[in-house]
Scaffold this motif. Structure first.
Motif, PDB file in Angstrom:
ATOM      1  N   ASP A 128      11.203  17.193 -30.570  1.00 48.18           N
ATOM      2  CA  ASP A 128      11.499  17.595 -32.056  1.00 48.18           C
ATOM      3  C   ASP A 128      12.732  16.651 -32.326  1.00 48.18           C
ATOM      4  O   ASP A 128      12.846  16.143 -33.546  1.00 48.18           O
ATOM      5  CB  ASP A 128      12.060  18.812 -31.899  1.00 48.18           C
ATOM      6  N   ALA A 129      13.644  16.519 -31.358  1.00 50.76           N
ATOM      7  CA  ALA A 129      14.923  15.535 -31.707  1.00 50.76           C
ATOM      8  C   ALA A 129      14.610  14.003 -32.085  1.00 50.76           C
ATOM      9  O   ALA A 129      15.023  13.598 -32.905  1.00 50.76           O
ATOM     10  CB  ALA A 129      15.756  15.549 -30.314  1.00 50.76           C
ATOM     11  N   VAL A 130      13.125  13.523 -31.525  1.00 54.71           N
ATOM     12  CA  VAL A 130      12.859  12.267 -31.686  1.00 54.71           C
ATOM     13  C   VAL A 130      12.169  12.184 -33.073  1.00 54.71           C
ATOM     14  O   VAL A 130      12.604  11.375 -33.846  1.00 54.71           O
ATOM     15  CB  VAL A 130      12.010  11.829 -30.576  1.00 54.71           C
ATOM     16  N   PHE A 131      11.590  13.105 -33.667  1.00 56.19           N
ATOM     17  CA  PHE A 131      11.026  13.439 -35.107  1.00 56.19           C
ATOM     18  C   PHE A 131      12.212  13.324 -35.939  1.00 56.19           C
ATOM     19  O   PHE A 131      12.071  12.692 -36.875  1.00 56.19           O
ATOM     20  CB  PHE A 131      10.261  14.503 -35.165  1.00 56.19           C
ATOM     21  N   GLU A 132      13.146  14.173 -35.792  1.00 56.81           N
ATOM     22  CA  GLU A 132      14.432  14.418 -36.414  1.00 56.81           C
ATOM     23  C   GLU A 132      15.218  12.853 -36.682  1.00 56.81           C
ATOM     24  O   GLU A 132      15.499  12.200 -37.682  1.00 56.81           O
ATOM     25  CB  GLU A 132      15.467  15.174 -36.015  1.00 56.81           C
ATOM     26  N   PHE A 133      15.439  12.083 -35.655  1.00 54.93           N
ATOM     27  CA  PHE A 133      16.001  10.894 -35.632  1.00 54.93           C
ATOM     28  C   PHE A 133      14.893   9.848 -36.456  1.00 54.93           C
ATOM     29  O   PHE A 133      15.603   9.104 -37.165  1.00 54.93           O
ATOM     30  CB  PHE A 133      15.885  10.193 -34.082  1.00 54.93           C
ATOM     31  N   GLU A 134      13.514   9.828 -36.197  1.00 60.82           N
ATOM     32  CA  GLU A 134      12.732   9.000 -36.760  1.00 60.82           C
ATOM     33  C   GLU A 134      12.901   9.270 -38.523  1.00 60.82           C
ATOM     34  O   GLU A 134      12.495   8.279 -39.185  1.00 60.82           O
ATOM     35  CB  GLU A 134      11.386   8.937 -36.227  1.00 60.82           C
ATOM     36  N   TYR A 135      12.585  10.632 -38.700  1.00 56.37           N
ATOM     37  CA  TYR A 135      12.553  11.138 -40.069  1.00 56.37           C
ATOM     38  C   TYR A 135      13.675  10.713 -41.001  1.00 56.37           C
ATOM     39  O   TYR A 135      13.538  11.347 -42.192  1.00 56.37           O
ATOM     40  CB  TYR A 135      11.848  12.359 -40.211  1.00 56.37           C
ATOM     41  N   GLY A 136      14.800  10.600 -40.465  1.00 55.49           N
ATOM     42  CA  GLY A 136      15.913  10.429 -41.281  1.00 55.49           C
ATOM     43  C   GLY A 136      16.061   9.465 -42.336  1.00 55.49           C
ATOM     44  O   GLY A 136      16.463   9.440 -43.379  1.00 55.49           O
ATOM     45  N   GLU A 193      15.769  13.431 -22.581  1.00 54.26           N
ATOM     46  CA  GLU A 193      14.955  14.703 -22.795  1.00 54.26           C
ATOM     47  C   GLU A 193      13.423  14.132 -23.255  1.00 54.26           C
ATOM     48  O   GLU A 193      12.422  14.668 -22.809  1.00 54.26           O
ATOM     49  CB  GLU A 193      15.360  15.664 -23.897  1.00 54.26           C
ATOM     50  N   GLN A 194      13.336  13.126 -24.088  1.00 57.92           N
ATOM     51  CA  GLN A 194      12.206  12.463 -24.380  1.00 57.92           C
ATOM     52  C   GLN A 194      11.205  11.871 -23.257  1.00 57.92           C
ATOM     53  O   GLN A 194      10.260  12.207 -23.133  1.00 57.92           O
ATOM     54  CB  GLN A 194      12.184  11.390 -25.445  1.00 57.92           C
ATOM     55  N   LEU A 195      12.085  11.373 -22.509  1.00 55.27           N
ATOM     56  CA  LEU A 195      11.539  10.736 -21.221  1.00 55.27           C
ATOM     57  C   LEU A 195      10.760  11.703 -20.127  1.00 55.27           C
ATOM     58  O   LEU A 195       9.770  11.676 -19.703  1.00 55.27           O
ATOM     59  CB  LEU A 195      12.155   9.694 -20.482  1.00 55.27           C
ATOM     60  N   LEU A 196      11.606  12.746 -20.199  1.00 51.52           N
ATOM     61  CA  LEU A 196      11.121  13.961 -19.224  1.00 51.52           C
ATOM     62  C   LEU A 196      10.143  14.724 -19.763  1.00 51.52           C
ATOM     63  O   LEU A 196       9.183  15.203 -19.237  1.00 51.52           O
ATOM     64  CB  LEU A 196      12.518  14.767 -18.938  1.00 51.52           C
ATOM     65  N   HIS A 197      10.239  15.026 -21.273  1.00 47.34           N
ATOM     66  CA  HIS A 197       9.018  15.531 -21.693  1.00 47.34           C
ATOM     67  C   HIS A 197       7.838  14.793 -21.729  1.00 47.34           C
ATOM     68  O   HIS A 197       6.715  15.460 -21.395  1.00 47.34           O
ATOM     69  CB  HIS A 197       9.517  15.590 -23.411  1.00 47.34           C
ATOM     70  N   MET A 198       7.765  13.527 -21.879  1.00 42.64           N
ATOM     71  CA  MET A 198       6.416  12.585 -21.595  1.00 42.64           C
ATOM     72  C   MET A 198       5.863  12.800 -20.151  1.00 42.64           C
ATOM     73  O   MET A 198       4.694  12.993 -20.027  1.00 42.64           O
ATOM     74  CB  MET A 198       6.675  11.319 -21.973  1.00 42.64           C
ATOM     75  N   ALA A 199       6.987  12.795 -19.263  1.00 41.72           N
ATOM     76  CA  ALA A 199       6.643  12.826 -17.985  1.00 41.72           C
ATOM     77  C   ALA A 199       5.989  14.134 -17.644  1.00 41.72           C
ATOM     78  O   ALA A 199       5.026  14.308 -16.869  1.00 41.72           O
ATOM     79  CB  ALA A 199       7.720  12.727 -16.847  1.00 41.72           C
ATOM     80  N   GLY A 200       6.491  15.282 -18.024  1.00 43.56           N
ATOM     81  CA  GLY A 200       5.898  16.725 -17.908  1.00 43.56           C
ATOM     82  C   GLY A 200       4.651  16.775 -18.452  1.00 43.56           C
ATOM     83  O   GLY A 200       3.896  17.100 -17.471  1.00 43.56           O
ATOM     84  N   HIS A 201       4.381  16.506 -19.615  1.00 43.56           N
ATOM     85  CA  HIS A 201       2.925  16.476 -20.157  1.00 43.56           C
ATOM     86  C   HIS A 201       1.915  15.714 -19.352  1.00 43.56           C
ATOM     87  O   HIS A 201       0.813  16.034 -19.047  1.00 43.56           O
ATOM     88  CB  HIS A 201       2.852  16.046 -21.590  1.00 43.56           C
ATOM     89  N   CYS A 202       2.442  14.333 -18.941  1.00 43.76           N
ATOM     90  CA  CYS A 202       1.512  13.438 -18.158  1.00 43.76           C
ATOM     91  C   CYS A 202       1.114  14.127 -16.916  1.00 43.76           C
ATOM     92  O   CYS A 202      -0.092  13.949 -16.486  1.00 43.76           O
ATOM     93  CB  CYS A 202       2.194  12.151 -17.966  1.00 43.76           C
ATOM     94  N   GLN A 203       2.022  14.817 -16.226  1.00 38.45           N
ATOM     95  CA  GLN A 203       1.732  15.807 -15.027  1.00 38.45           C
ATOM     96  C   GLN A 203       0.851  16.848 -15.160  1.00 38.45           C
ATOM     97  O   GLN A 203      -0.082  16.982 -14.643  1.00 38.45           O
ATOM     98  CB  GLN A 203       3.002  16.092 -14.080  1.00 38.45           C
ATOM     99  N   GLU A 204       0.963  17.605 -16.318  1.00 38.40           N
ATOM    100  CA  GLU A 204       0.558  18.903 -16.530  1.00 38.40           C
ATOM    101  C   GLU A 204      -0.825  18.651 -17.137  1.00 38.40           C
ATOM    102  O   GLU A 204      -1.702  19.413 -16.810  1.00 38.40           O
ATOM    103  CB  GLU A 204       1.266  19.418 -17.608  1.00 38.40           C
ATOM    104  N   LEU A 205      -1.028  17.696 -17.997  1.00 36.80           N
ATOM    105  CA  LEU A 205      -2.377  17.415 -18.686  1.00 36.80           C
ATOM    106  C   LEU A 205      -3.294  16.548 -17.800  1.00 36.80           C
ATOM    107  O   LEU A 205      -4.424  16.629 -18.457  1.00 36.80           O
ATOM    108  CB  LEU A 205      -2.037  17.057 -19.881  1.00 36.80           C
ATOM    109  N   TYR A 206      -2.997  15.785 -17.041  1.00 34.10           N
ATOM    110  CA  TYR A 206      -3.778  14.737 -16.187  1.00 34.10           C
ATOM    111  C   TYR A 206      -4.954  15.627 -15.797  1.00 34.10           C
ATOM    112  O   TYR A 206      -4.687  16.697 -15.202  1.00 34.10           O
ATOM    113  CB  TYR A 206      -3.111  14.158 -15.475  1.00 34.10           C
ATOM    114  N   PRO A 207      -6.330  15.291 -15.614  1.00 37.13           N
ATOM    115  CA  PRO A 207      -6.612  13.865 -16.126  1.00 37.13           C
ATOM    116  C   PRO A 207      -7.209  13.809 -17.713  1.00 37.13           C
ATOM    117  O   PRO A 207      -7.660  13.056 -18.178  1.00 37.13           O
ATOM    118  CB  PRO A 207      -7.885  13.655 -15.271  1.00 37.13           C
TER     119      PRO A 207
END
Length: 281
Positions: A128-136, A193-207
Motif C-alpha cells: 500500500d505504501a508503494v502505491f501511495e508513493f506512486e499515486y502522489g 517492507e516492499q522487498l520483504l513483501h515481494m519475497a514473502g509472496h514469492c515463497q508462499e505462492l511458488y510455483p
C-alpha cells in the motif's frame, strides 16, 4: 492440390460465404459482372471448375472474404485489411495502474498462463505504501482506489490453477534497495517492507507465481503482458499495443522465455535475493 479438390473447396466456401451474406446467385452474378449461369457452374456439384483470377477476386470482394480462403490457400476467411485490424490495434491506456482493461484481459485469459514484464515492479506485489508513493502524481484516481483495485487483482494469484510468471528488471529492484532513481524520496522503511513483501509472496505462492530478475544490460524488454495464447499487450505509456494474431503472440512469448533464460538465478532463489537486499537497507 489436385484441381478437382481445389475446385471443390472453392465451391463449398463460395456457397458458405453466399449463405452467410444471404446473397442470391443473381445478385452474385450482377456484382461480379458475369452471367448467372457462370455462378451456377461454380456452385454445381461435380463441376471441377475454377474461376480465373479476375473472377476469383470479384467473388472475394463481393463477399468481403479473402480470395486465398476461397481457393483453399488459407483457413482465415478475412481479407488482409480485416486480418490486420483484428490482429493488431492500439487502445488508450487510462494512465493509472488500476486500468479496467487489464482486468478484462485477465478474465478473458482465465485458466491460461500469464507472462508479465512490469514497468517497474509488479503491481500485484506492491505494498500500500508503494502505491501511495506512486499515486502522489496521479489525478485520475486516489491511492485508496488503486489499492482496492490491486487487492482484488492480487486474488487471481491464489485461485486454483493460477499460473503467473513475471520477469522484473534487476535494475529497478536494486535501485529500490538503494532508494535511487525512480524510488528517490521513498523512505528506507517503505523500501525494505516492499522487498520483504515481494519475497514473502514469492515463497508462499511458488510455483503458481514465479518471479525472475533479468539484467537490462544483457537483454532489454518493454513492459509487456502475454495472456496465454490469446493476446499480447505492450504498454507504451498513454496507449497499449494489442496483438492477437497467433504468430505475433508466439513471438512475444519467445521474447519473454528468452528473458527467463537470461535471468540471474531462478524463481526458487529469488526470495532469498530480495531478503538479502532488504537486509542491506
Amino acid at each position: 492440390m489436385d484441381k478437382r479438390d481445389r475446385a471443390e473447396i472453392f465451391r463449398t466456401r463460395l456457397a458458405e460465404a453466399m449463405s452467410r451474406r444471404d446473397m442470391s446467385r443473381s445478385s452474385m452474378a450482377r456484382i461480379c459482372g458475369v452471367d448467372r449461369s457462370t455462378v451456377a457452374q461454380l456452385l454445381s456439384d461435380g463441376e471441377a471448375r475454377l474461376p480465373n483470377a479476375h473472377l476469383a477476386a470479384a467473388c472475394a470482394e463481393a463477399l468481403s472474404v479473402s480470395s486465398d480462403w476461397l481457393l483453399g490457400l488459407t483457413e482465415r476467411s478475412e481479407t488482409a485489411a480485416d486480418l490486420l485490424a483484428s490482429s493488431f490495434r492500439i487502445t488508450e491506456a487510462e494512465r493509472t495502474f488500476a486500468d479496467t482493461k487489464i482486468d478484462a484481459w485477465h478474465r478473458e485469459a482465465s485458466g491460461y498462463k500469464i507472462r508479465h514484464v512490469p514497468t517497474t515492479l509488479p503491481d500485484i506485489l506492491k505494498t500500500d505504501a508503494v502505491f501511495e508513493f506512486e499515486y502522489g502524481s496521479f489525478r485520475d484516481k486516489t491511492p485508496d482506489q488503486a489499492i482496492s483495485s490491486m487487492r482484488a487483482r492480487a486474488e487471481w494469484l491464489r485461485r486454483p490453477g493460477s499460473d503467473y510468471e513475471i520477469c522484473c528488471s534487476w535494475e529497478y529492484v536494486e535501485s529500490l534497495a538503494r532508494g535511487e532513481g525512480y524510488w528517490r524520496g521513498m523512505s528506507a522503511e517503505v523500501r525494505k517492507e516492499q522487498l520483504l513483501h515481494m519475497a514473502g509472496h514469492c515463497q508462499e505462492l511458488y510455483p503458481s507465481l514465479r518471479l525472475y530478475l533479468y539484467d537490462p544490460k544483457v537483454v532489454f524488454s518493454a513492459p509487456v503482458t502475454i495472456f496465454g495464447p490469446l493476446l499480447a499487450v505492450v504498454y507504451i505509456g498513454s496507449q497499449y499495443l494489442i496483438f492477437r494474431e497467433n504468430r505475433q503472440v508466439r513471438a512475444m512469448t519467445d521474447h519473454f522465455d528468452q528473458l527467463v533464460r537470461d535471468s540471474d538465478g531462478d524463481a526458487r532463489s529469488v526470495a532469498g535475493t530480495l531478503e538479502s537486499l532488504a537486509a542491506g537497507i
